[in-house]
Design an enzyme around this catalytic site. Structure first.
Site, mmCIF file in Angstrom:
data_model
loop_
_atom_site.group_PDB
_atom_site.id
_atom_site.type_symbol
_atom_site.label_atom_id
_atom_site.label_comp_id
_atom_site.label_asym_id
_atom_site.label_seq_id
_atom_site.Cartn_x
_atom_site.Cartn_y
_atom_site.Cartn_z
ATOM 1 N N ASP A 75 -39.365 -25.401 -40.525
ATOM 2 C CA ASP A 75 -38.321 -24.968 -41.439
ATOM 3 C C ASP A 75 -38.951 -24.118 -42.546
ATOM 4 O O ASP A 75 -39.988 -24.469 -43.092
ATOM 5 C CB ASP A 75 -37.626 -26.202 -42.038
ATOM 6 C CG ASP A 75 -36.355 -25.841 -42.780
ATOM 7 O OD1 ASP A 75 -35.277 -25.984 -42.175
ATOM 8 O OD2 ASP A 75 -36.453 -25.398 -43.942
ATOM 9 N N ASN A 131 -32.967 -16.062 -49.801
ATOM 10 C CA ASN A 131 -31.756 -15.284 -49.501
ATOM 11 C C ASN A 131 -31.002 -14.930 -50.774
ATOM 12 O O ASN A 131 -30.596 -13.780 -50.964
ATOM 13 C CB ASN A 131 -30.833 -16.103 -48.590
ATOM 14 C CG ASN A 131 -30.877 -15.603 -47.157
ATOM 15 O OD1 ASN A 131 -31.336 -14.501 -46.902
ATOM 16 N ND2 ASN A 131 -30.420 -16.422 -46.235
ATOM 17 N N HIS A 167 -29.308 -10.993 -48.046
ATOM 18 C CA HIS A 167 -29.325 -11.434 -46.644
ATOM 19 C C HIS A 167 -30.100 -10.497 -45.728
ATOM 20 O O HIS A 167 -30.667 -10.921 -44.732
ATOM 21 C CB HIS A 167 -27.895 -11.616 -46.132
ATOM 22 C CG HIS A 167 -27.245 -12.841 -46.681
ATOM 23 N ND1 HIS A 167 -27.459 -14.099 -46.156
ATOM 24 C CD2 HIS A 167 -26.424 -13.013 -47.749
ATOM 25 C CE1 HIS A 167 -26.789 -14.991 -46.854
ATOM 26 N NE2 HIS A 167 -26.138 -14.368 -47.837
ATOM 27 N N ASP A 225 -32.801 -11.803 -43.177
ATOM 28 C CA ASP A 225 -32.843 -11.544 -41.728
ATOM 29 C C ASP A 225 -34.220 -11.024 -41.316
ATOM 30 O O ASP A 225 -34.777 -11.437 -40.302
ATOM 31 C CB ASP A 225 -31.773 -10.520 -41.341
ATOM 32 C CG ASP A 225 -30.376 -11.126 -41.385
ATOM 33 O OD1 ASP A 225 -30.281 -12.361 -41.563
ATOM 34 O OD2 ASP A 225 -29.397 -10.367 -41.248
ATOM 35 N N GLU A 281 -32.595 -21.411 -40.715
ATOM 36 C CA GLU A 281 -34.006 -21.062 -40.908
ATOM 37 C C GLU A 281 -34.906 -22.060 -40.208
ATOM 38 O O GLU A 281 -36.073 -22.211 -40.547
ATOM 39 C CB GLU A 281 -34.335 -20.981 -42.403
ATOM 40 C CG GLU A 281 -34.325 -22.305 -43.152
ATOM 41 C CD GLU A 281 -32.952 -22.712 -43.689
ATOM 42 O OE1 GLU A 281 -31.925 -22.288 -43.107
ATOM 43 O OE2 GLU A 281 -32.915 -23.454 -44.679
#
Ligand SMILES: [Mg+2]
Length: 350
Positions: free
Chosen positions: A209, A217, A222, A226, A253
């Protein structure tokens, strides 16, 4: 009034090739009452082949003796030309002679009549030859159509299979990172569990994680989020390169690695390599609470699949190890405690 045939395809078409107009007149009269027979006459043998094709002859009546050309040579011409090859030829001879007759058949004629023939016999033979010819042609055309349809079907099937394969491939991949998706992960974990049980081998699972990804973010947007997920997927792909291992985006994530035939110790080493690879990437994380760069928390669990255990239990243990890593301050690896339990007597007796 003569009745019109409704099907032009079934009309009988006779072409007479003869240099004597008198003969032509005699034959024409014999056939004029026959509603289903079209009569055509060719006086010049040089035009015979072309005319036979043009009128769509279903039977040719062929004179043997003509100025400048032998009738049998013409028969051989018909036979060697694809358009006229199968048209029945009735040779018209001036005499009943066994040698001439056998020559005619040898050169490809289908029938032999002495002129002028009896009207009933002439009509009967024209009908028999023409109908047989038409039936063969229809059968050949139907067969050809069938072949065409079959080819088209084969072509469509091949394309359909191709699309299905592509669909299958896409449905197993994560759209953002291009690695396996959750669906493929679940399927593979199930399969590898069963395989490990059959082989009595170990199966390891790594759950990862990204630390403070929500902050990342929120802080960078975003788009950057990404890009970050893609970078992590690429790093995983580089580190985990053994055949049979599967890397997957588990969700959000979170990532996962399935490692068949791998001990807890071996999986721990791979987890450490992954952690190090991410550290080496030096991805700026301005909103992390534990440093300035992107880090991972990792949980590792291993099992020797048995009748009692399950893929879900292995997943839970790896997940619990991951949360321990979070609890203990992140950017670290935690190993799930090995399961205690009786081992099969046949294993480990070396
Ligand atoms: Mg003649």
């Amino acid at each position: 009034m003569e009745p019109e045939s409704t099907e032009s395809a079934s009309r009988l078409v006779v072409l007479l090739v003869d240099d004597q107009a008198m003969v032509a007149e005699g034959i024409r009269r014999m056939l004029e009452d026959e509603a289903d027979i079209d009569f055509h006459y060719c006086q010049d043998p040089r035009e015979a082949l072309q005319m036979a094709t043009e009128v769509g002859a279903t039977t040719i009546l062929q004179d043997l003796v003509m100025p400048g050309i032998d009738g049998l040579m013409l028969v051989r011409f018909y036979r060697s030309n694809p358009d006229t090859r199968d048209i029945p030829v009735i040779v018209l001879s001036s005499k009943e002679d066994p040698n001439t007759k056998s020559e005619a058949f040898r050169n490809g004629a289908n029938d032999y009549l002495v002129k002028l023939p009896d009207k009933i016999e002439l009509v009967a033979r024209i009908q028999a030859h023409s109908r047989s010819y038409l039936a063969h042609r229809e059968r050949d055309e139907a067969y050809q159509k069938l072949r065409d349809i079959q080819r088209q079907l084969e072509h469509s099937n091949a394309r359909l299979e191709e699309s299905n394969r592509e669909l299958q491939r896409l449905s197993s991949l994560d759209g953002l990172t291009g690695i396996a998706n959750r669906r493929q992960f679940d399927k593979t974990l199930e399969q590898e569990w069963r395989r490990a049980r059959r082989n009595r081998s170990q199966l390891s699972l790594i759950m990862l994680d990204i630390d403070y990804f929500k902050h990342y973010n929120d802080h960078l947007g975003h788009q950057c989020g990404d890009d970050c997920l893609r970078s992590v997927a690429r790093a995983l792909d580089e580190v985990v390169c053994r055949n049979g291992d599967l890397i997957a985006r588990y969700g959000g994530e979170e990532f996962a690695v399935i490692m068949p035939d791998t001990s807890l110790k071996g999986a721990h080493q791979v987890a450490e390599n992954i952690r190090q690879a991410i550290t080496d990437l030096q991805i700026e994380h301005p909103a992390s609470d534990i440093g300035r760069h992107l880090t991972l928390s990792i949980g590792v669990a291993s099992a020797e699949p048995s009748e009692q255990g399950s893929p879900a239990a292995l997943l839970t243990r790896a997940d619990q190890a991951l949360y321990q890593a979070k609890d203990k301050g992140r950017n670290r690896i935690e190993l799930a405690a090995p399961l205690a339990g009786p081992r099969p007597a046949s294993v480990g007796q070396a």
